[in-house]
Design an enzyme around this catalytic site. Structure first.
Site, mmCIF file in Angstrom:
data_model
loop_
_atom_site.group_PDB
_atom_site.id
_atom_site.type_symbol
_atom_site.label_atom_id
_atom_site.label_comp_id
_atom_site.label_asym_id
_atom_site.label_seq_id
_atom_site.Cartn_x
_atom_site.Cartn_y
_atom_site.Cartn_z
ATOM 1 N N HIS A 48 -46.578 33.264 -2.719
ATOM 2 C CA HIS A 48 -47.292 33.940 -3.810
ATOM 3 C C HIS A 48 -48.603 34.589 -3.342
ATOM 4 O O HIS A 48 -48.821 35.788 -3.523
ATOM 5 C CB HIS A 48 -47.659 32.930 -4.902
ATOM 6 C CG HIS A 48 -46.521 32.172 -5.495
ATOM 7 N ND1 HIS A 48 -45.611 32.741 -6.362
ATOM 8 C CD2 HIS A 48 -46.149 30.869 -5.371
ATOM 9 C CE1 HIS A 48 -44.743 31.824 -6.759
ATOM 10 N NE2 HIS A 48 -45.043 30.681 -6.169
ATOM 11 N N ASP A 78 -57.980 28.584 -4.398
ATOM 12 C CA ASP A 78 -57.888 27.150 -4.727
ATOM 13 C C ASP A 78 -56.942 26.470 -3.725
ATOM 14 O O ASP A 78 -55.898 25.966 -4.105
ATOM 15 C CB ASP A 78 -57.393 26.954 -6.173
ATOM 16 C CG ASP A 78 -56.019 27.581 -6.438
ATOM 17 O OD1 ASP A 78 -55.622 28.508 -5.700
ATOM 18 O OD2 ASP A 78 -55.328 27.128 -7.374
HETATM 19 C C1 BDR Z 1 -49.879 30.201 -7.996
HETATM 20 O O1 BDR Z 1 -50.188 28.872 -8.418
HETATM 21 C C2 BDR Z 1 -50.578 28.085 -7.327
HETATM 22 O O2 BDR Z 1 -49.814 26.929 -7.289
HETATM 23 C C3 BDR Z 1 -50.351 28.906 -6.081
HETATM 24 O O3 BDR Z 1 -51.357 28.668 -5.114
HETATM 25 C C4 BDR Z 1 -50.374 30.327 -6.571
HETATM 26 O O4 BDR Z 1 -51.688 30.855 -6.575
HETATM 27 C C5 BDR Z 1 -48.383 30.449 -8.162
HETATM 28 O O5 BDR Z 1 -48.005 30.318 -9.503
HETATM 29 CA CA CA Z 2 -53.508 29.733 -5.310
#
Ligand code: BDR
Ligand code: CA
Length: 310
Positions: free
Chosen positions: A243, A12
């Site tokens: 992340h 995403d």
């Molecule tokens: C996750 O949430 C999204 O904002 C980031 O892309 C990552 O996949 C981190 O909590």
């Molecule tokens: Ca993500």
């Protein structure tokens, strides 16, 4: 040289999704077979546009199949919440570009099932957003669970605190029902959550150095990540969490992590919705610790041409 791992990335994009996709394009231990897109940081149309743009930037000649536009049960998150972190168009202040390439004719669920079927037992799906596409695939294609090798997902906060609520991480919060289906599918699921991703921080100097070494991709990530870093700094962290790249790296460098095999369940409703709870539920493999320095080094140095991790 080890045979590269066949991977599909469900994404995403998203600033850290961009880091993850560009990283995957450079890591020679990954054979990327395609991208699928999902709502999350952004609506799914923008996610697809951004994924196509990343493929163009990375010179990745793979299909981008669009997936779910919303969760099945819970209401979608207010777009303001994610825009605050990733920017309106999701690459921070980088202006949107309409890509020349177009999305695949197949939708994400059909694409995931077909690629898994054509490569039985070989494909790892690395999920970087809510796992809605995976739940839809399981529902529509009864052979998917048999053919896919494993799922590695960025999501959850098993022992750590959440980031959208005190209990829940953003990806699991946005579609807990989908995660419940994925956990119950019998597929091997590795959970790369805030327990490890909130131990690895990248700062402006890291991205400036990357930009100097790899102006195209590093320059893009440096520009995209400025506000994202500010978001973390304003909360007292020494840089941004990376992340999604952490989940991609977990697919090919498990030696950098410590794992706990446990039962796992996800809370579906109430104040703790989206919470990943250990000790009961379905078997899962949870990342509980990481060699943060080694992971960061692998992330930033794989962009250099000639880097090899075989
Ligand atoms: C996750 O949430 C999204 O904002 C980031 O892309 C990552 O996949 C981190 O909590
Ligand atoms: Ca993500």
């Amino acid at each position: 040289m080890r045979k590269p791992k066949k991977m599909l990335i469900d994404t995403d994009p998203g600033v850290d999704d961009a880091m993850a996709v560009l990283y995957a394009a450079h890591d020679r231990s990954i054979q990327l077979l395609g991208l699928t897109t999902v709502f999350g940081n952004v609506c799914v149309d923008k996610a697809t546009r951004n994924a196509l743009r990343l493929c163009e930037l990375a010179g990745l000649d793979v299909a981008v199949a669009q997936g779910a536009s919303r969760p099945g049960v819970v209401p979608p998150l207010d777009p303001e919440t994610t825009a605050e972190i990733h920017g309106e168009e999701e690459f921070g202040p980088v202006p949107p570009v309409v890509p020349d390439r177009t999305k695949a004719d197949e939708d994400a669920a059909d694409f995931l099932a077909r690629v898994a079927r054509e490569n039985p037992g070989e494909v790892t799906v690395c999920a970087l957003g809510p796992v809605t596409n995976l739940a839809n695939t399981l529902r529509r294609h009864s052979d998917f669970a048999k053919h896919v090798a494993s799922i590695v997902m960025m999501g959850g906060a098993v022992y750590a605190k959440g980031n959208v609520t005190p209990f829940a991480e953003a990806n699991t919060f946005q579609d807990p029902h989908a995660l419940a289906e994925v956990l119950a599918s019998g597929i091997k699921v590795t959970v790369v959550g805030l327990d490890v991703t909130m131990k690895i921080f990248a700062d402006r100097a890291d991205f400036a150095s990357l930009a100097a070494r790899h102006p195209d991709h590093g320059g893009f990530l440096e520009a995209a990540s400025g506000d994202y870093i500010s978001h973390y700094e304003s909360r007292g962290y020494p840089g941004c969490a990376i992340h999604d790249p952490t989940a991609v790296i977990a697919c090919v460098a498990p030696e950098l992590f410590q794992f706990e095999n446990t039962a796992l369940t996800v809370t579906l409703e109430g104040d703790e919705a989206g919470r990943t709870v250990p000790g009961r539920g379905n078997p899962a493999c949870v990342c509980v610790d990481v060699d943060a320095e080694a992971l960061k080094a692998r992330f930033f140095h794989t962009f250099e041409s000639g880097a090899s991790w075989d």
